[in-house]
Design a protein around this motif. Structure first.
Motif, PDB file in Angstrom:
ATOM      1  N   TYR A   1      -5.702   4.132  -1.791  1.00 46.19           N
ATOM      2  CA  TYR A   1      -7.081   4.597  -0.791  1.00 46.19           C
ATOM      3  C   TYR A   1      -8.321   3.046  -1.309  1.00 46.19           C
ATOM      4  CZ  TYR A   1      -8.626   6.240  -5.385  1.00 46.19           C
ATOM      5  OH  TYR A   1      -8.826   6.318  -6.810  1.00 46.19           O
TER       6      TYR A   1
ATOM      7  N   LYS B   1     -12.280   3.677  -1.369  1.00 46.82           N
ATOM      8  CA  LYS B   1     -13.129   4.299  -1.312  1.00 46.82           C
ATOM      9  C   LYS B   1     -14.605   3.418  -1.375  1.00 46.82           C
ATOM     10  CE  LYS B   1     -10.697   8.523  -1.386  1.00 46.82           C
ATOM     11  NZ  LYS B   1     -10.395  10.162  -2.232  1.00 46.82           N
TER      12      LYS B   1
ATOM     13  N   THR C   1     -11.145   2.050  -6.323  1.00 42.68           N
ATOM     14  CA  THR C   1      -9.670   1.897  -4.945  1.00 42.68           C
ATOM     15  C   THR C   1      -8.574   2.541  -6.166  1.00 42.68           C
ATOM     16  OG1 THR C   1      -8.271   0.281  -3.729  1.00 42.68           O
ATOM     17  CG2 THR C   1     -10.068  -0.367  -5.925  1.00 42.68           C
TER      18      THR C   1
ATOM     19  N   LYS D   1       1.073  -0.764   0.003  1.00 36.85           N
ATOM     20  CA  LYS D   1       0.362   0.026  -0.221  1.00 36.85           C
ATOM     21  C   LYS D   1       0.871   1.395   0.624  1.00 36.85           C
ATOM     22  CE  LYS D   1      -4.240  -2.199   2.429  1.00 36.85           C
ATOM     23  NZ  LYS D   1      -5.003  -1.362   3.221  1.00 36.85           N
TER      24      LYS D   1
END
Length: 129
Positions: free
Chosen positions: A98, A100, A110, A82
């Motif tokens: 991220y 969402k 994402t 990540k």
């Protein structure tokens, strides 16, 4: 839209190699345009408690408690997946990973998808030493 480029994948590969240089060997591959696949291929760690009969295990990032004593290792691997592109020179620099997504309304947003495996279906993980 989910996307990961070769520089981001290379940043992940480099950080994993640096972090686990003596303990674990990895395969890090880009799949399509939106996914990175990290496969643990060989190492000193015994994963027999989480692998199936074929020497293979898929690690679910949302269910790391099911990995038992290996949870800290997989947390570290996922953290590198990540965060490595942020420090690299690729597409995700200064953006970060991220997610969402909202499955309740069928909305998926994402940075990129990733999967972590121990061994593969055609080549099991090899424990050394």
């Amino acid at each position: 839209m989910a996307y990961i480029n070769a520089k981001d994948v290379q940043a992940i590969r480099n950080e994993l190699k640096e972090e686990f240089k003596k303990d674990i060997k990895f395969s890090v591959k880009k799949s399509n345009w939106n996914q990175v696949i990290v496969t643990l291929t060989q190492g000193t760690t015994d994963f027999s408690d989480i692998m199936d009969d074929d020497g293979y295990a898929q690690i679910n990032q949302y269910w790391l408690d099911r990995t038992g004593d290996h949870k800290p290792l997989f947390e570290k691997i996922i953290n590198i997946i990540k965060t490595a592109p942020i420090r690299g020179e690729g597409y995700h620099k200064n953006k970060g990973w991220y997610d969402k997504s909202d499955a309740m309304v069928d909305y998926f947003d994402t940075a990129y998808y990733f999967s972590v495996n121990v061994g593969s279906w055609s080549k099991p993980y090899v424990q050394t030493a």
